[in-house]
Design a protein around this motif. Structure first.
Motif, PDB file in Angstrom:
ATOM      1  N   VAL A 124      14.544   7.840   7.767  1.00 23.75           N
ATOM      2  CA  VAL A 124      13.533   6.880   8.194  1.00 23.75           C
ATOM      3  C   VAL A 124      12.786   7.480   9.374  1.00 23.75           C
ATOM      4  CG1 VAL A 124      13.125   4.550   9.092  1.00 23.75           C
ATOM      5  CG2 VAL A 124      14.962   4.945   7.447  1.00 23.75           C
ATOM      6  N   CYS A 125      11.470   7.367   9.344  1.00 24.31           N
ATOM      7  CA  CYS A 125      10.651   7.899  10.425  1.00 24.31           C
ATOM      8  C   CYS A 125      10.933   7.134  11.724  1.00 24.31           C
ATOM      9  CB  CYS A 125       9.176   7.795  10.058  1.00 24.31           C
ATOM     10  SG  CYS A 125       8.607   6.099   9.857  1.00 24.31           S
ATOM     11  N   GLU A 126      10.606   7.752  12.844  1.00 25.78           N
ATOM     12  CA  GLU A 126      10.845   7.113  14.133  1.00 25.78           C
ATOM     13  C   GLU A 126       9.823   6.040  14.459  1.00 25.78           C
ATOM     14  OE1 GLU A 126      11.499   9.767  17.395  1.00 25.78           O
ATOM     15  OE2 GLU A 126      12.714  11.106  16.174  1.00 25.78           O
ATOM     16  N   LYS A 127       8.587   6.236  14.007  1.00 29.81           N
ATOM     17  CA  LYS A 127       7.520   5.288  14.339  1.00 29.81           C
ATOM     18  C   LYS A 127       6.960   4.664  13.070  1.00 29.81           C
ATOM     19  CE  LYS A 127       5.590   8.549  17.189  1.00 29.81           C
ATOM     20  NZ  LYS A 127       4.435   9.113  17.852  1.00 29.81           N
ATOM     21  N   GLY A 128       7.685   3.695  12.509  1.00 26.03           N
ATOM     22  CA  GLY A 128       7.261   3.042  11.271  1.00 26.03           C
ATOM     23  C   GLY A 128       5.913   2.364  11.381  1.00 26.03           C
ATOM     24  N   SER A 129       5.570   1.928  12.591  1.00 29.28           N
ATOM     25  CA  SER A 129       4.294   1.234  12.768  1.00 29.28           C
ATOM     26  C   SER A 129       3.101   2.194  12.680  1.00 29.28           C
ATOM     27  CB  SER A 129       4.269   0.497  14.101  1.00 29.28           C
ATOM     28  OG  SER A 129       4.345   1.412  15.170  1.00 29.28           O
ATOM     29  N   LYS A 130       3.361   3.477  12.608  1.00 30.02           N
ATOM     30  CA  LYS A 130       2.283   4.473  12.486  1.00 30.02           C
ATOM     31  C   LYS A 130       2.087   4.918  11.037  1.00 30.02           C
ATOM     32  CE  LYS A 130       1.294   4.568  16.806  1.00 30.02           C
ATOM     33  NZ  LYS A 130       0.020   4.034  17.257  1.00 30.02           N
ATOM     34  N   TYR A 131       2.836   4.304  10.124  1.00 27.70           N
ATOM     35  CA  TYR A 131       2.755   4.637   8.704  1.00 27.70           C
ATOM     36  C   TYR A 131       2.185   3.465   7.925  1.00 27.70           C
ATOM     37  CZ  TYR A 131       5.623   8.806   9.351  1.00 27.70           C
ATOM     38  OH  TYR A 131       6.091  10.030   9.723  1.00 27.70           O
ATOM     39  N   ILE A 132       1.476   3.745   6.849  1.00 29.94           N
ATOM     40  CA  ILE A 132       0.987   2.695   5.958  1.00 29.94           C
ATOM     41  C   ILE A 132       2.053   2.361   4.924  1.00 29.94           C
ATOM     42  CG2 ILE A 132      -0.713   2.157   4.156  1.00 29.94           C
ATOM     43  CD1 ILE A 132      -2.764   3.726   5.859  1.00 29.94           C
ATOM     44  N   SER A 133       2.691   3.382   4.365  1.00 29.12           N
ATOM     45  CA  SER A 133       3.692   3.161   3.319  1.00 29.12           C
ATOM     46  C   SER A 133       5.100   3.152   3.903  1.00 29.12           C
ATOM     47  CB  SER A 133       3.599   4.267   2.263  1.00 29.12           C
ATOM     48  OG  SER A 133       4.586   4.069   1.272  1.00 29.12           O
ATOM     49  N   TRP A 134       5.864   2.134   3.527  1.00 27.30           N
ATOM     50  CA  TRP A 134       7.259   2.071   3.971  1.00 27.30           C
ATOM     51  C   TRP A 134       8.122   2.999   3.125  1.00 27.30           C
ATOM     52  CZ3 TRP A 134      10.561   1.657   7.513  1.00 27.30           C
ATOM     53  CH2 TRP A 134      11.919   1.479   7.228  1.00 27.30           C
ATOM     54  N   ASP A 135       8.120   2.805   1.811  1.00 23.58           N
ATOM     55  CA  ASP A 135       9.056   3.527   0.948  1.00 23.58           C
ATOM     56  C   ASP A 135       8.378   4.248  -0.225  1.00 23.58           C
ATOM     57  OD1 ASP A 135       8.278   1.392  -0.573  1.00 23.58           O
ATOM     58  OD2 ASP A 135      10.295   0.587  -0.911  1.00 23.58           O
ATOM     59  N   GLY A 136       7.072   4.437  -0.127  1.00 22.35           N
ATOM     60  CA  GLY A 136       6.344   5.106  -1.200  1.00 22.35           C
ATOM     61  C   GLY A 136       5.658   4.134  -2.137  1.00 22.35           C
ATOM     62  N   HIS A 138       5.857   0.190  -1.192  1.00 22.71           N
ATOM     63  CA  HIS A 138       5.555  -0.985  -0.367  1.00 22.71           C
ATOM     64  C   HIS A 138       4.929  -0.562   0.960  1.00 22.71           C
ATOM     65  CE1 HIS A 138       8.953  -2.103  -3.015  1.00 22.71           C
ATOM     66  NE2 HIS A 138       8.171  -3.145  -3.227  1.00 22.71           N
ATOM     67  N   TYR A 139       4.131  -1.447   1.507  1.00 24.51           N
ATOM     68  CA  TYR A 139       3.476  -1.171   2.791  1.00 24.51           C
ATOM     69  C   TYR A 139       4.396  -1.542   3.953  1.00 24.51           C
ATOM     70  CZ  TYR A 139      -1.116  -0.111   0.832  1.00 24.51           C
ATOM     71  OH  TYR A 139      -2.164   0.495   0.189  1.00 24.51           O
ATOM     72  N   THR A 140       4.178  -0.908   5.098  1.00 32.13           N
ATOM     73  CA  THR A 140       4.941  -1.241   6.300  1.00 32.13           C
ATOM     74  C   THR A 140       4.481  -2.589   6.837  1.00 32.13           C
ATOM     75  OG1 THR A 140       3.352  -0.162   7.759  1.00 32.13           O
ATOM     76  CG2 THR A 140       5.220   1.195   6.973  1.00 32.13           C
ATOM     77  N   GLU A 141       5.251  -3.142   7.733  1.00 33.02           N
ATOM     78  CA  GLU A 141       4.873  -4.404   8.356  1.00 33.02           C
ATOM     79  C   GLU A 141       3.524  -4.273   9.070  1.00 33.02           C
ATOM     80  OE1 GLU A 141       6.599  -7.576  11.645  1.00 33.02           O
ATOM     81  OE2 GLU A 141       7.955  -6.108  10.780  1.00 33.02           O
ATOM     82  N   ALA A 142       3.311  -3.151   9.747  1.00 29.62           N
ATOM     83  CA  ALA A 142       2.049  -2.935  10.471  1.00 29.62           C
ATOM     84  C   ALA A 142       0.869  -2.877   9.500  1.00 29.62           C
ATOM     85  CB  ALA A 142       2.127  -1.650  11.294  1.00 29.62           C
ATOM     86  N   ASP A 145       0.121  -6.285   8.118  1.00 30.75           N
ATOM     87  CA  ASP A 145      -0.561  -7.112   9.106  1.00 30.75           C
ATOM     88  C   ASP A 145      -2.080  -6.942   8.985  1.00 30.75           C
ATOM     89  OD1 ASP A 145      -0.592  -8.877  11.432  1.00 30.75           O
ATOM     90  OD2 ASP A 145      -1.198  -7.106  12.567  1.00 30.75           O
ATOM     91  N   VAL A 146      -2.521  -5.704   8.835  1.00 29.37           N
ATOM     92  CA  VAL A 146      -3.953  -5.425   8.662  1.00 29.37           C
ATOM     93  C   VAL A 146      -4.442  -6.033   7.349  1.00 29.37           C
ATOM     94  CG1 VAL A 146      -5.688  -3.609   8.349  1.00 29.37           C
ATOM     95  CG2 VAL A 146      -3.872  -3.313  10.052  1.00 29.37           C
ATOM     96  N   VAL A 147      -3.684  -5.831   6.289  1.00 27.26           N
ATOM     97  CA  VAL A 147      -4.062  -6.353   4.972  1.00 27.26           C
ATOM     98  C   VAL A 147      -4.163  -7.876   5.020  1.00 27.26           C
ATOM     99  CG1 VAL A 147      -3.278  -6.630   2.571  1.00 27.26           C
ATOM    100  CG2 VAL A 147      -3.144  -4.382   3.682  1.00 27.26           C
TER     101      VAL A 147
END
Length: 169
Positions: A124-136, A138-142, A145-147
């Motif tokens: 798992v990346c250290e800064k999940g809020s800097k990624y669009i994709s969580w697991d390839g 689904h999108y991350t929470e961040a 939020d934009v969507v």
């Protein structure tokens, strides 16, 4: 939908499909050549298929609006919302537009179908809020939020009806 309508359903909020050709899962698993990509690194063929599907869904929504007079059918353009997010990732504060935060394999997509997020060996990346994709897929929470804020703006909806309309009717 007409079956739902016959059972009392009158308000429908229909989301089209997003840019499938931008998902790390698809990017990592399809055989591809450089000409297969668009300017943002997404697979053109998959996005073209999604656009064709979305065009037909939009037309169906228009047709149903005219047939089901006592209903509200809102078509939401998720493709445009999500593609804009990927195309302008840095504007929204994201560092990685096409790489999964949770997965295996590192650059460029951090996606391996045999070692997906939740299977032994994933990272798992250290800064999940800097990624669009969580697991390839689904999108991350961040990113969500934009969507969500773009959906709620109604700028991508036809007709442009605020969401609270569905809570009050």
């Amino acid at each position: 939908m007409q079956n739902i309508y016959q059972h009392g359903g009158r308000n429908f909020w229909i989301h089209n499909t997003g840019p499938l050709g931008c998902l790390p899962q698809k990017l990592a698993t399809f055989d591809k050549k450089s000409r297969d990509f668009d300017q943002y690194g997404c697979l053109k063929a998959l996005n073209d298929a999604a656009k064709q599907f979305n065009d037909q869904l939009r037309l169906l929504c228009e047709e149903l609006r005219s047939e089901l007079k006592n209903s509200t059918i809102v078509y939401v353009d998720m493709f445009s919302i999500k593609y804009d997010l990927i195309a302008n990732a840095t504007t929204y504060g994201f560092e990685s537009s096409l790489m999964a935060c949770c997965g295996y394999g590192g650059q460029p997509y951090n996606y391996n179908p045999n070692i997906t997020c939740s299977r032994a060996g994933y990272n798992v990346c250290e800064k999940g809020s800097k990624y669009i994709s969580w697991d390839g897929v689904h999108y991350t929470e961040a990113a969500n939020d934009v969507v969500a804020s773009k959906i709620l703006s109604t700028n991508y909806s036809t007709p442009q009806i605020k969401f609270d309309y569905f809570c009050n009717n």
